[in-house]
Each structure stands twice: as structure tokens, then as C-alpha cells.
Design a protein around this motif. Structure first.
Motif, PDB file in Angstrom:
ATOM      1  N   GLY A   1       3.262  10.621  -1.729  1.00 57.26           N
ATOM      2  CA  GLY A   1       2.522   9.588  -1.842  1.00 57.26           C
ATOM      3  C   GLY A   1       3.386   8.171  -1.388  1.00 57.26           C
ATOM      4  N   GLY A   2       4.505   8.498  -1.008  1.00 55.52           N
ATOM      5  CA  GLY A   2       5.540   7.402  -0.469  1.00 55.52           C
ATOM      6  C   GLY A   2       4.843   6.542   0.762  1.00 55.52           C
ATOM      7  N   ARG A   3       4.460   7.632   1.838  1.00 56.93           N
ATOM      8  CA  ARG A   3       4.147   6.981   3.058  1.00 56.93           C
ATOM      9  C   ARG A   3       2.849   5.863   3.078  1.00 56.93           C
ATOM     10  NH1 ARG A   3       5.086   8.770   8.450  1.00 56.93           N
ATOM     11  NH2 ARG A   3       5.974  10.886   7.382  1.00 56.93           N
ATOM     12  N   THR A  27       2.468  -4.571  -6.818  1.00 59.64           N
ATOM     13  CA  THR A  27       2.563  -3.268  -5.870  1.00 59.64           C
ATOM     14  C   THR A  27       3.904  -2.597  -6.300  1.00 59.64           C
ATOM     15  OG1 THR A  27       1.879  -4.770  -4.271  1.00 59.64           O
ATOM     16  CG2 THR A  27       2.980  -3.059  -3.326  1.00 59.64           C
ATOM     17  N   PHE A  28       5.138  -3.356  -6.625  1.00 59.79           N
ATOM     18  CA  PHE A  28       6.318  -2.481  -7.037  1.00 59.79           C
ATOM     19  C   PHE A  28       5.818  -1.684  -8.208  1.00 59.79           C
ATOM     20  CE2 PHE A  28       9.888  -1.635  -9.686  1.00 59.79           C
ATOM     21  CZ  PHE A  28      10.822  -1.536  -8.791  1.00 59.79           C
ATOM     22  N   ALA A  29       5.208  -1.944  -9.287  1.00 57.06           N
ATOM     23  CA  ALA A  29       4.855  -1.163 -10.334  1.00 57.06           C
ATOM     24  C   ALA A  29       4.060  -0.128  -9.984  1.00 57.06           C
ATOM     25  CB  ALA A  29       4.017  -2.059 -11.343  1.00 57.06           C
ATOM     26  N   GLN A  81       5.767   3.989 -10.038  1.00 59.08           N
ATOM     27  CA  GLN A  81       4.891   4.875 -10.731  1.00 59.08           C
ATOM     28  C   GLN A  81       4.925   6.105 -10.161  1.00 59.08           C
ATOM     29  OE1 GLN A  81       4.121   4.579 -14.375  1.00 59.08           O
ATOM     30  NE2 GLN A  81       4.132   6.779 -13.977  1.00 59.08           N
ATOM     31  N   SER A  82       4.576   5.881  -8.862  1.00 57.79           N
ATOM     32  CA  SER A  82       4.269   7.056  -7.860  1.00 57.79           C
ATOM     33  C   SER A  82       5.752   7.792  -7.847  1.00 57.79           C
ATOM     34  CB  SER A  82       3.513   6.565  -6.412  1.00 57.79           C
ATOM     35  OG  SER A  82       3.710   7.839  -5.443  1.00 57.79           O
ATOM     36  N   ARG A  85       9.436  13.281 -11.694  1.00 60.29           N
ATOM     37  CA  ARG A  85       9.140  14.198 -13.047  1.00 60.29           C
ATOM     38  C   ARG A  85       8.770  15.527 -12.874  1.00 60.29           C
ATOM     39  NH1 ARG A  85       5.789  11.030 -15.018  1.00 60.29           N
ATOM     40  NH2 ARG A  85       7.467   9.524 -15.780  1.00 60.29           N
ATOM     41  N   SER A  86       7.806  15.620 -11.966  1.00 66.45           N
ATOM     42  CA  SER A  86       7.309  17.106 -11.412  1.00 66.45           C
ATOM     43  C   SER A  86       8.299  17.813 -10.735  1.00 66.45           C
ATOM     44  CB  SER A  86       6.013  16.828 -10.690  1.00 66.45           C
ATOM     45  OG  SER A  86       6.309  16.368  -9.074  1.00 66.45           O
TER      46      SER A  86
END
Length: 351
Positions: free
Chosen positions: A130-132, A325-327, A331-332, A338-339
Motif C-alpha cells: 500500500g505504500g505506493r 495523511t501521516f496517520a 497505520q498502513s 505487523r504481518s
């Protein structure tokens, strides 16, 4: 007239009709992109990375794209390249997201994460976790297409004129610092400022700053920091991995057809892969050379690292509150890490 002339004319007319019906993106011609680098081409890892992208984009396109490289500041001052690309005054620039925290602090999270993931985990989040999407969202607000286009191994965490044995030794220092790590250092009493790479040596020499971090050993060696500061600290807690990127103005991007766009993205992906290997291979010899030049290579005392980690935790909570947006981006990244954690613990052997 030849008996075959009417037939040839009919064929030509048919082909022209077919071409006319094709999407216009297929018919794009040669596109020239004026690209300003954020780092001198003679600076190890960074310079070759910029030139590798240029070489790949030009070669893979078979001549349909001509990327022309310009040294830092040749067209606009490096720290003004974002605005220049956003306005269309500059076609493209190759820099790092962490330079643009004045636009949105979330840019820094795309560049490097204090106490964060290493190269493979960071790359996995950007490519598949999801970073992109945050590159597309953040740069898109400013009429820029942002593409991850380089990835650096861990960095050193600072050059100092005197030893730093306690947290108290940091207080009152003036230090060049990049990205989110600057917020951490400020909580420890350091006055930070962001200075472009080519200007750091002079700032150290003149006493404008007392200390600096910039990059990994081979790059820092290129800049000659060892001539004015002899204490070099590790690990690079603030940048265990650092993304670089290509910024290209939306207007220029729109002149590329689909194939050309795919080539630019592929050239960036290939540059990332090449830079990881090249960067890792260069650091052992560079450390040995720095030691031979009289540099004292030190490891942070555990209590200093603990203080930095605690300060980082505070910074994260503050930024999550200040910037929605940072939040979301944090979280992403946290969900992905974590996974990933169980796999990393079970799958990767540690020396």
C-alpha cells in the motif's frame, strides 16, 4: 501507371485509416525530458543511481524517450526543484521525498523511517503493501507524478567533531539532519536544519553547523566529511533504508504514451534493484578507507539509542494527531510490519 498502383494506394489508405482509429497514445513521438539530479554525478551510489536511470530509460525506449541529465543546481536550486516541477518550469527531478516535509510531513515517511524497516521490508510495503498509493496521492496534489526510483542501504547516523558519550552531549549542537530523524534530534536538544548535500562540507568547515548526517560510508567519503569531523557514529537508526524518487511534472507525463510510461516505471524498478546491490557492495571498502584516514568509527551507547527511540515514539504520536495523511500512512506501514514480523523472525536467519 503500374497495374499494381491502385492496389498499393488502397492498401496505404486502409493502413492510414487503421492508424487514425488507434488511440492517440500509441502514436506519441519522441519525448525529451530535462532531468535535474539532486546529487552530483560524481557522488558514490547516488550519482551512479541517477545516471543508471537515465541510461535505462533511454535504452529501453529505443530512442522514443531522451532523458537529458543536468547536475544539481544547473537549472534550479536543488531545494526548489519540487516547486519547479510542480509548475512545469522543470520537467523532472531525481531527489528524495524527505526533502519536501514543508509541503506535507508524510513525504518524510516515504523517504525513511526512524527505527524502521530495512531495504527488503520497506520495498515490500511500497510495492505490495500500500505504500505506493501514498506517492501517487501526495505528489498528485501538486501536479507531479512521483515514482520510487532508488533505494539505499543503511546509513551512518552522524559526523561529530567530538565524542558523544551521553544524551547530554547532544544538547546545543547545530546539526544538518534529514527527514523525520530531525524531529527526534530536536527533542534531544539539537538544533537541526536541512542542507543540500553539496553544501554540507562548507557549512561544517565554516562552523555554521557542528555536526551532520548525510548518507552511507562511501557517499560520505565522496563528500569529504572526514576532513572536518573525525567521529562517525552507527547504526543509522534514522535511515535503515532510504527511498529516492523521480518527480516528473504531470504535464510532461501526459506527453508520454502508455508504453513510454511503462518504460519509465520499469527503468525506476531496475534502478532500485541495481542500487541496492551496488550500495551494499561499496560500504565495507569505504569503512576501511575512512578508518585508514583517521576516522574513529563508533557505535552509539545503548542509553543514547534508547533515548532516541523514546523520542521517536513521541514524535509519531504528535504527527498522527497533527496530520491525518501521516496517520493513514503510518497505520498502513504498521499494519504491514505487523504481518511481516512473524515471517521475518522465522524466515530470516540472523548472524
Amino acid at each position: 501507371m503500374s497495374r499494381n498502383a491502385p492496389r498499393r494506394a488502397a492498401i496505404v489508405a486502409a493502413i492510414c485509416g487503421l492508424l487514425a482509429g488507434l488511440p492517440t497514445t500509441v502514436l506519441a513521438g519522441k519525448v525529451r525530458i530535462e532531468l535535474q539530479g539532486g546529487y552530483g554525478s560524481n557522488i558514490d551510489v547516488l550519482g551512479p543511481g541517477e545516471l543508471k536511470f537515465v541510461e535505462l530509460a533511454n535504452t529501453l525506449s529505443g530512442g522514443s524517450i531522451e532523458v537529458r541529465f543536468h547536475e544539481p543546481n544547473a537549472l534550479v536550486p536543488v531545494l526548489q526543484s519540487f516547486d519547479a516541477v510542480a509548475s512545469g518550469a522543470l520537467d523532472a527531478a531525481y531527489t528524495g521525498p524527505g526533502f519536501w516535509t514543508g509541503k506535507d510531513v508524510t513525504f518524510a515517511l516515504l523517504g525513511a523511517v526512524p527505527f524502521g524497516p530495512g531495504t527488503t521490508e520497506f520495498l515490500a510495503w511500497v510495492q505490495e503493501g500500500g505504500g505506493r498509493a501514498f506517492w501517487e496521492e501526495l505528489y498528485g496534489r501538486f501536479n507531479i507524478v512521483g515514482i520510487p526510483c532508488g533505494l539505499l542501504p543503511p546509513e551512518g547516523s552522524g559526523w561529530f567533531r567530538r565524542p558523544i558519550d551521553r544524551v547530554e552531549d547532544l544538547r546545543g549542537l547545530k546539526m544538518r539532519f534529514y527527514g523525520l530523524g530531525a524531529r527526534v534530534m530536536e527533542k534531544l536538544g539539537v538544533s537541526t536544519q536541512l542542507i543540500a548535500g553539496g553544501e554540507i562540507y562548507q557549512a561544517l568547515q565554516l562552523g555554521t553547523i557542528d555536526a551532520t548526517e548525510f548518507s552511507m560510508p562511501s557517499i560520505d567519503l565522496s563528500y569529504g566529511f572526514y576532513q572536518v569531523a573525525k567521529y562517525y557514529y552507527f547504526p543509522g537508526w534514522h535511515q535503515q533504508a532510504s527511498f529516492l524518487d523521480l518527480m516528473i511534472s504531470r504535464d510532461k507525463w501526459n506527453t508520454l504514451d502508455d508504453t513510454q510510461r511503462a518504460i519509465v516505471r520499469a527503468a525506476c524498478d531496475a534502478t532500485i534493484l541495481w542500487q541496492i546491490g551496488y550500495g551494499e557492495a561499496r560500504q565495507g571498502p569505504a569503512l576501511a578507507e575512512l578508518a585508514a584516514k583517521g576516522v574513529e568509527i563508533r557505535t552509539w551507547p545503548p542509553e543514547v539509542l534508547d533515548a532516541m527511540r523514546a523520542a521517536w515514539t513521541q514524535v509519531v504520536e504528535e504527527l498522527k494527531t497533527e496530520n491525518a495523511t501521516f496517520a493513514r500512512a503510518w497505520q498502513s506501514l504498521e499494519d504491514f510490519r505487523r504481518s511481516y514480523r512473524d515471517w521475518a523472525a522465522r524466515g530470516h536467519m540472523r548472524e
